[in-house]
Enzyme design. Structure first.
Site, mmCIF file in Angstrom:
data_model
loop_
_atom_site.group_PDB
_atom_site.id
_atom_site.type_symbol
_atom_site.label_atom_id
_atom_site.label_comp_id
_atom_site.label_asym_id
_atom_site.label_seq_id
_atom_site.Cartn_x
_atom_site.Cartn_y
_atom_site.Cartn_z
ATOM 1 N N LEU A 94 0.840 -1.198 0.000
ATOM 2 C CA LEU A 94 0.000 0.000 0.000
ATOM 3 C C LEU A 94 0.878 1.252 0.000
ATOM 4 O O LEU A 94 1.795 1.379 0.805
ATOM 5 C CB LEU A 94 -0.928 0.002 1.216
ATOM 6 C CG LEU A 94 -1.849 -1.213 1.355
ATOM 7 C CD1 LEU A 94 -2.911 -0.937 2.413
ATOM 8 C CD2 LEU A 94 -2.504 -1.591 0.036
ATOM 9 N N ARG A 101 3.327 15.469 4.387
ATOM 10 C CA ARG A 101 4.275 15.917 5.409
ATOM 11 C C ARG A 101 5.741 15.815 4.981
ATOM 12 O O ARG A 101 6.622 16.346 5.649
ATOM 13 C CB ARG A 101 4.048 15.128 6.714
ATOM 14 C CG ARG A 101 2.873 15.672 7.502
ATOM 15 C CD ARG A 101 2.654 14.886 8.759
ATOM 16 N NE ARG A 101 1.926 13.643 8.488
ATOM 17 C CZ ARG A 101 1.824 12.634 9.348
ATOM 18 N NH1 ARG A 101 2.429 12.714 10.515
ATOM 19 N NH2 ARG A 101 1.144 11.558 9.032
ATOM 20 N N GLN A 140 -5.581 3.327 -6.718
ATOM 21 C CA GLN A 140 -6.754 3.462 -5.859
ATOM 22 C C GLN A 140 -7.230 4.906 -6.040
ATOM 23 O O GLN A 140 -6.611 5.841 -5.532
ATOM 24 C CB GLN A 140 -6.368 3.198 -4.387
ATOM 25 C CG GLN A 140 -7.557 3.261 -3.454
ATOM 26 C CD GLN A 140 -7.158 3.409 -1.996
ATOM 27 O OE1 GLN A 140 -6.054 3.863 -1.678
ATOM 28 N NE2 GLN A 140 -8.057 3.034 -1.100
ATOM 29 N N GLU A 162 -9.238 0.384 16.291
ATOM 30 C CA GLU A 162 -8.495 1.592 15.925
ATOM 31 C C GLU A 162 -8.466 2.565 17.099
ATOM 32 O O GLU A 162 -9.439 2.663 17.861
ATOM 33 C CB GLU A 162 -9.129 2.248 14.699
ATOM 34 C CG GLU A 162 -8.864 1.493 13.417
ATOM 35 C CD GLU A 162 -7.379 1.243 13.204
ATOM 36 O OE1 GLU A 162 -6.625 2.196 12.979
ATOM 37 O OE2 GLU A 162 -6.960 0.070 13.283
ATOM 38 N N ASN A 199 6.627 9.258 7.735
ATOM 39 C CA ASN A 199 5.644 10.245 7.283
ATOM 40 C C ASN A 199 6.261 11.604 7.015
ATOM 41 O O ASN A 199 5.703 12.416 6.301
ATOM 42 C CB ASN A 199 4.540 10.406 8.330
ATOM 43 C CG ASN A 199 3.779 9.112 8.508
ATOM 44 O OD1 ASN A 199 3.260 8.567 7.546
ATOM 45 N ND2 ASN A 199 3.753 8.599 9.716
HETATM 46 C C1 UD1 Z 1 -3.220 1.666 10.123
HETATM 47 C C2 UD1 Z 1 -4.036 0.572 10.817
HETATM 48 C C3 UD1 Z 1 -3.668 0.552 12.306
HETATM 49 C C4 UD1 Z 1 -2.185 0.299 12.456
HETATM 50 C C5 UD1 Z 1 -1.396 1.329 11.677
HETATM 51 C C6 UD1 Z 1 0.067 0.943 11.690
HETATM 52 C C7 UD1 Z 1 -6.133 0.412 9.569
HETATM 53 C C8 UD1 Z 1 -7.571 0.774 9.545
HETATM 54 N N1 UD1 Z 1 -5.442 0.859 10.618
HETATM 55 O O1 UD1 Z 1 -3.611 2.879 10.700
HETATM 56 O O2 UD1 Z 1 -4.408 -0.462 12.960
HETATM 57 O O3 UD1 Z 1 -1.838 0.321 13.834
HETATM 58 O O4 UD1 Z 1 -1.825 1.385 10.307
HETATM 59 O O5 UD1 Z 1 0.829 1.996 11.159
HETATM 60 O O6 UD1 Z 1 -5.667 -0.278 8.696
HETATM 61 N N2 UD1 Z 1 -3.561 3.610 2.543
HETATM 62 C C9 UD1 Z 1 -3.922 3.505 1.220
HETATM 63 N N3 UD1 Z 1 -5.201 3.776 0.861
HETATM 64 C C10 UD1 Z 1 -6.158 4.139 1.766
HETATM 65 C C11 UD1 Z 1 -5.765 4.244 3.126
HETATM 66 C C12 UD1 Z 1 -4.454 3.961 3.478
HETATM 67 O O7 UD1 Z 1 -3.092 3.183 0.367
HETATM 68 O O8 UD1 Z 1 -7.299 4.353 1.354
HETATM 69 C C13 UD1 Z 1 -2.172 3.327 2.906
HETATM 70 C C14 UD1 Z 1 -1.470 4.579 3.396
HETATM 71 O O9 UD1 Z 1 -0.727 5.173 2.351
HETATM 72 C C15 UD1 Z 1 -0.536 4.058 4.452
HETATM 73 C C16 UD1 Z 1 -1.222 2.803 4.967
HETATM 74 O O10 UD1 Z 1 -2.181 2.437 3.991
HETATM 75 O O11 UD1 Z 1 0.701 3.685 3.917
HETATM 76 C C17 UD1 Z 1 -1.841 2.978 6.320
HETATM 77 O O12 UD1 Z 1 -2.869 3.916 6.228
HETATM 78 P P1 UD1 Z 1 -3.108 5.008 7.336
HETATM 79 O O13 UD1 Z 1 -4.288 5.814 6.961
HETATM 80 O O14 UD1 Z 1 -1.849 5.708 7.630
HETATM 81 O O15 UD1 Z 1 -3.499 4.061 8.550
HETATM 82 P P2 UD1 Z 1 -3.289 4.328 10.087
HETATM 83 O O16 UD1 Z 1 -4.340 5.253 10.571
HETATM 84 O O17 UD1 Z 1 -1.886 4.674 10.360
#
Ligand code: UD1
Ligand code: CA
Length: 449
Positions: A10, A17, A77, A157, A229
């Protein structure tokens, strides 16, 4: 039945940032983009196909992914609807060609092949979904792994956690591995049922358990799942990567008296019994063979250093330098596109570019190869056992035959055959007493007014 694994990486975050025009996952650690580190670890763990999910089309990310693994694909996406939604961007690949699907992150670059192997092994041993969790003293912001009787039952979460759940210090790294085809059943079941209106991949745990699947938690070291980040975290990840790689080198038989001051590249190869003094920097593509010594404050890139060679202090080996066995390259010497034969010496203050230097040849202090006319580069070829006098300018294209000498201070612009002394120098005139005359005259001039 397939034993192969698909890794979905992902990387759809916008990386605001970082304050950069470069996509976040292309920011380098040890000279290699973060996403390439992730792909490399997956590949080293035997994963053939890596699918990178990005937010918008990026040629640069695509190129980088394919360079790291030619079996990489890019998936877009369009809308950021959550981590479960992001995984589905690579759905077209999820077929029975794969036994399992591993979820990784383009901005979590320090994950090791060993950990990926452990995750894959858990599937081989019967797990349908394994989630990598870590213990931390700073759980703020992470999803909490809720364990009951030693079993993972759900992930909550941070923003949805109760005060009691917030006290849990066992957190979700985000990295999970799903057995195929259950991943598709699970992802289809995950709903936008939380306050953020996102599809949470973390819901996979409860969904899987409700389907009667076997769900497990696996421990991972907090350092491996360090996320990047901003540039402070990027610098921190770099530091941890360097620490880890230096340690591997030390353990493999390389000596470093001040390892913290040595900077390695992602591809630096150093054989056992090499000594690296403090403050040495390795750019890309360097190999150093056994017994060599890289002395303090040297900067090497694109160079191969043969066994028992001594480089530096303060040497600068640039791209396409090949140093053979027992060579000495000393202080303030720069080399580029050059081969230096066994036991040759370039000890002081020289620029040697586009050259070949034969065995045992001594290149005197201040020798410069004049290899460039502003348009093209030309080659200097020096034979064996040659003695190049100090402060010689070698105007390329030029050949100096074996066992020849050049006189100090000469500009050598014509080829020199073997066993020849080449000297280019005006006659010296000594005017006795003239220095005294000049001194008196100049002194008088100064004090007259
Ligand atoms: C996520 C996890 C959390 C975990 C944390 C670890 C979920 C719901 N939560 O939270 O349990 O402790 O990671 O760091 O999964 N991304 C996409 N598309 C999206 C959303 C996210 O590609 O639609 C990618 C982001 O670029 C990122 C990663 O997924 O690299 C994590 O997404 P982020 O929104 O940062 O999740 P957290 O809130 O950190
Ligand atoms: Ca001269």
């Amino acid at each position: 039945m397939s034993t192969d694994c698909l890794a979905v990486i992902l990387a759809a975050g916008d990386g605001k940032r970082m304050k950069s025009d470069l996509p976040k996952v292309l920011h380098p650690i040890a000279g290699l983009p973060m996403v390439a580190h992730v792909i490399r670890s997956a590949k080293l763990a035997g994963i053939s196909h890596t699918a990178v999910v990005v937010g918008e089309k990026s040629e640069l990310v695509g190129e980088c992914a394919r360079r790291a693994n030619e079996m990489s694909t890019i998936h877009i996406q369009n809308e950021r609807l959550g981590t479960a939604h992001a995984v589905l961007a690579a759905r077209e690949l999820m077929s029975s060609n794969f036994n399992e699907v591993l979820i990784l992150y383009g901005d979590v670059p320090l994950i090791t092949p060993n950990t990926i192997n452990r995750a894959r092994k858990s599937v081989a041993q019967g797990s349908d979904l394994s989630v990598l969790g870590f213990e931390t003293c700073k759980p703020f912001g992470y999803g909490r792994m809720v364990m009951q009787g030693g079993k993972l039952t759900s992930i909550i979460e941070h923003k949805n956690a109760s005060e009691k759940e917030k006290k849990i210090t066992y957190c979700n790294s985000g990295i999970m591995i799903f057995k195929f085809p259950y991943i598709l059943d699970i992802l289809e079941e995950i709903k936008k049922n939380n306050s953020q209106k996102e599809y949470y991949l973390t819901d996979a745990v409860e969904v899987g358990i409700n389907m009667g699947l076997r769900v497990h938690a696996l421990d991972v070291d907090e350092e491996e799942i360090l996320g990047v980040n901003d540039r402070v975290q990027l610098a921190h990840a770099e530091q941890r990567w360097q620490f880890r790689r230096r340690r591997e080198l030390l353990m493999s038989g390389v000596s470093m008296s001040a390892p913290d001051t040595v900077v390695l590249s992602h591809d630096t190869v150093v054989y056992p019994d090499v000594t690296i003094e403090p403050n040495v920097i390795f750019g890309e593509n360097v190999l150093v063979m056994s017994g060599a010594k890289i002395r303090a404050f040297s900067y090497l890139e694109g160079a191969r250093v043969g066994s028992n060679a001594v480089i530096g202090p303060y040497a600068r080996l640039r791209s396409d330098t090949r140093i053979d066995e027992g060579v000495r390259v000393g202080c303030f010497v720069e080399t580029k596109t050059t081969y230096v034969g066994p036991y040759a010496k370039i000890n002081h203050l020289s620029y040697v570019g586009d050259s070949e230097i034969g065995s045992r040849t001594n290149v005197g202090a201040g020798t410069i190869t004049c290899n460039y006319d502003g348009y093209s580069k030309y080659k200097t070829v020096i034979g064996e056992d040659v003695f190049i006098g100090s402060n010689t300018s070698l105007v390329a294209p030029l050949k100096v035959g074996s066992r020849s000498n050049t006189g100090a201070g000469s500009i050598i612009y014509k080829d020199v055959s073997e066993d020849t002394l080449a000297i280019e120098r005006n006659d010296q005139i000594n005017k006795e007493g003239y220095a005294k005359f000049l001194r008196n005259r100049n002194k008088a001039k100064k004090f007259r007014s």
